[in-house]
Design a protein around this motif. Sequence first.
Motif, PDB file in Angstrom:
ATOM      1  N   VAL A 154      -4.019  -1.774 -10.528  1.00 51.40           N
ATOM      2  CA  VAL A 154      -2.713  -2.184 -10.574  1.00 51.40           C
ATOM      3  C   VAL A 154      -2.832  -3.742 -10.461  1.00 51.40           C
ATOM      4  CG1 VAL A 154      -0.529  -2.407  -9.704  1.00 51.40           C
ATOM      5  CG2 VAL A 154      -1.524  -0.060 -10.250  1.00 51.40           C
ATOM      6  N   GLN A 155      -3.451  -4.457  -9.463  1.00 48.76           N
ATOM      7  CA  GLN A 155      -3.198  -6.006  -9.241  1.00 48.76           C
ATOM      8  C   GLN A 155      -4.028  -6.541 -10.499  1.00 48.76           C
ATOM      9  OE1 GLN A 155      -5.136  -5.992  -5.551  1.00 48.76           O
ATOM     10  NE2 GLN A 155      -3.088  -6.104  -4.421  1.00 48.76           N
ATOM     11  N   ALA A 156      -5.139  -5.871 -11.050  1.00 48.66           N
ATOM     12  CA  ALA A 156      -5.747  -6.672 -12.309  1.00 48.66           C
ATOM     13  C   ALA A 156      -4.686  -6.824 -13.639  1.00 48.66           C
ATOM     14  CB  ALA A 156      -6.796  -5.630 -12.627  1.00 48.66           C
ATOM     15  N   VAL A 157      -3.640  -6.103 -13.419  1.00 49.71           N
ATOM     16  CA  VAL A 157      -2.703  -6.403 -14.376  1.00 49.71           C
ATOM     17  C   VAL A 157      -1.501  -7.111 -14.226  1.00 49.71           C
ATOM     18  CG1 VAL A 157      -3.604  -4.386 -15.617  1.00 49.71           C
ATOM     19  CG2 VAL A 157      -1.196  -4.161 -14.467  1.00 49.71           C
ATOM     20  N   ASP A 161       0.799  -1.087   0.222  1.00 49.89           N
ATOM     21  CA  ASP A 161      -0.003  -0.088   0.207  1.00 49.89           C
ATOM     22  C   ASP A 161       0.846   1.280  -0.022  1.00 49.89           C
ATOM     23  OD1 ASP A 161      -2.351  -1.777   0.077  1.00 49.89           O
ATOM     24  OD2 ASP A 161      -2.686  -1.132   2.089  1.00 49.89           O
ATOM     25  N   ARG A 162       2.173   1.385   0.448  1.00 52.41           N
ATOM     26  CA  ARG A 162       3.073   2.462   0.489  1.00 52.41           C
ATOM     27  C   ARG A 162       3.183   2.850  -0.934  1.00 52.41           C
ATOM     28  NH1 ARG A 162       7.635   0.921   5.047  1.00 52.41           N
ATOM     29  NH2 ARG A 162       6.139   0.516   6.918  1.00 52.41           N
ATOM     30  N   VAL A 163       3.194   2.033  -1.724  1.00 50.36           N
ATOM     31  CA  VAL A 163       3.617   2.495  -3.234  1.00 50.36           C
ATOM     32  C   VAL A 163       2.226   3.184  -3.733  1.00 50.36           C
ATOM     33  CG1 VAL A 163       4.198   1.475  -5.387  1.00 50.36           C
ATOM     34  CG2 VAL A 163       5.057   0.439  -3.507  1.00 50.36           C
ATOM     35  N   HIS A 164       1.245   2.649  -3.902  1.00 51.48           N
ATOM     36  CA  HIS A 164       0.137   3.074  -4.033  1.00 51.48           C
ATOM     37  C   HIS A 164      -0.278   4.337  -3.538  1.00 51.48           C
ATOM     38  CE1 HIS A 164      -0.779  -0.552  -6.329  1.00 51.48           C
ATOM     39  NE2 HIS A 164      -0.679  -1.164  -5.015  1.00 51.48           N
ATOM     40  N   GLU A 165       0.097   4.836  -2.180  1.00 52.45           N
ATOM     41  CA  GLU A 165       0.041   5.957  -1.510  1.00 52.45           C
ATOM     42  C   GLU A 165       0.781   6.953  -2.101  1.00 52.45           C
ATOM     43  OE1 GLU A 165       0.568   4.549   2.564  1.00 52.45           O
ATOM     44  OE2 GLU A 165      -1.453   3.952   2.913  1.00 52.45           O
ATOM     45  N   ASP A 170      -9.234   8.543  -7.565  1.00 48.19           N
ATOM     46  CA  ASP A 170      -8.835   7.439  -7.076  1.00 48.19           C
ATOM     47  C   ASP A 170      -8.572   7.552  -5.414  1.00 48.19           C
ATOM     48  OD1 ASP A 170      -8.566   5.292  -8.869  1.00 48.19           O
ATOM     49  OD2 ASP A 170      -6.852   6.117  -9.881  1.00 48.19           O
ATOM     50  N   THR A 171      -8.752   6.287  -4.874  1.00 44.93           N
ATOM     51  CA  THR A 171      -8.351   5.965  -3.703  1.00 44.93           C
ATOM     52  C   THR A 171      -7.220   4.827  -3.687  1.00 44.93           C
ATOM     53  OG1 THR A 171      -9.944   4.001  -3.231  1.00 44.93           O
ATOM     54  CG2 THR A 171     -10.715   6.107  -2.951  1.00 44.93           C
ATOM     55  N   LEU A 172      -6.691   4.706  -2.597  1.00 39.69           N
ATOM     56  CA  LEU A 172      -5.697   3.613  -2.409  1.00 39.69           C
ATOM     57  C   LEU A 172      -6.429   2.387  -3.088  1.00 39.69           C
ATOM     58  CD1 LEU A 172      -3.342   2.293  -1.149  1.00 39.69           C
ATOM     59  CD2 LEU A 172      -4.333   1.926   1.060  1.00 39.69           C
ATOM     60  N   GLU A 173      -7.605   1.991  -2.574  1.00 37.35           N
ATOM     61  CA  GLU A 173      -8.161   0.774  -2.915  1.00 37.35           C
ATOM     62  C   GLU A 173      -8.584   0.899  -4.447  1.00 37.35           C
ATOM     63  OE1 GLU A 173      -9.360   2.715  -0.428  1.00 37.35           O
ATOM     64  OE2 GLU A 173      -8.490   1.216   1.147  1.00 37.35           O
TER      65      GLU A 173
END
Length: 190
Positions: free
Chosen positions: A174-177, A123-127, A165-168
């Motif tokens: 990103v996870q989808a790819v 999550d740190r990366v997405h934040e 966009d939110t973290l979620e």
Amino acid sequence: MRLGFLASHGGSAARHITAACVSGELSATPVALLSNNSRSPALAWAHEAGLASVHLSSAKLPDPNMLDSAMLDFFTQARVDTLVLSGYMRELGPRLLSHYAGRTVNIHPSLLPRHGGRGMYGDRVHEAVLASGDTESGATVHLVTSGIDEGPVLAQTRVPVVPGDTLETLKARVQAVEGGLMLRALKQLA
């Protein structure tokens, strides 16, 4: 390829890649999984999937050289020729890195070199992406070297960062790819 996985938690990449091997989408054989977390769901999954599995950590082997050697022994005894980090949250030792140089891959949830390095995971990366104001993010598969997230890039996929966009929501995009990107990189590496 004979694949060995390293996972700290769920091992979603290991699961995705194993399913691709079973379906024939990837011509490789998953053979082993190592976790630094004795309670990792990936360990139970690996056992059920018929992979050799082991828990090795600094709690079990506090001497880093002994841990590095034990990890290398586990993978070489399983005749693994390619390592895949599947959410593995520890640095690899020099013996393991040297033995599998050019054959150890990791997926990172950003467009490296942006938002990579020590402390940049999950999550740190997405934040960090959201805080930076970047208009795109994505995932990167790279070769693992002694520098954190510094190895040569094998493949990248971009996704937009959209207003609101939110973290979620960014994490989900990103996870989808990630699974498809890892498969593409492994096919190139083979």
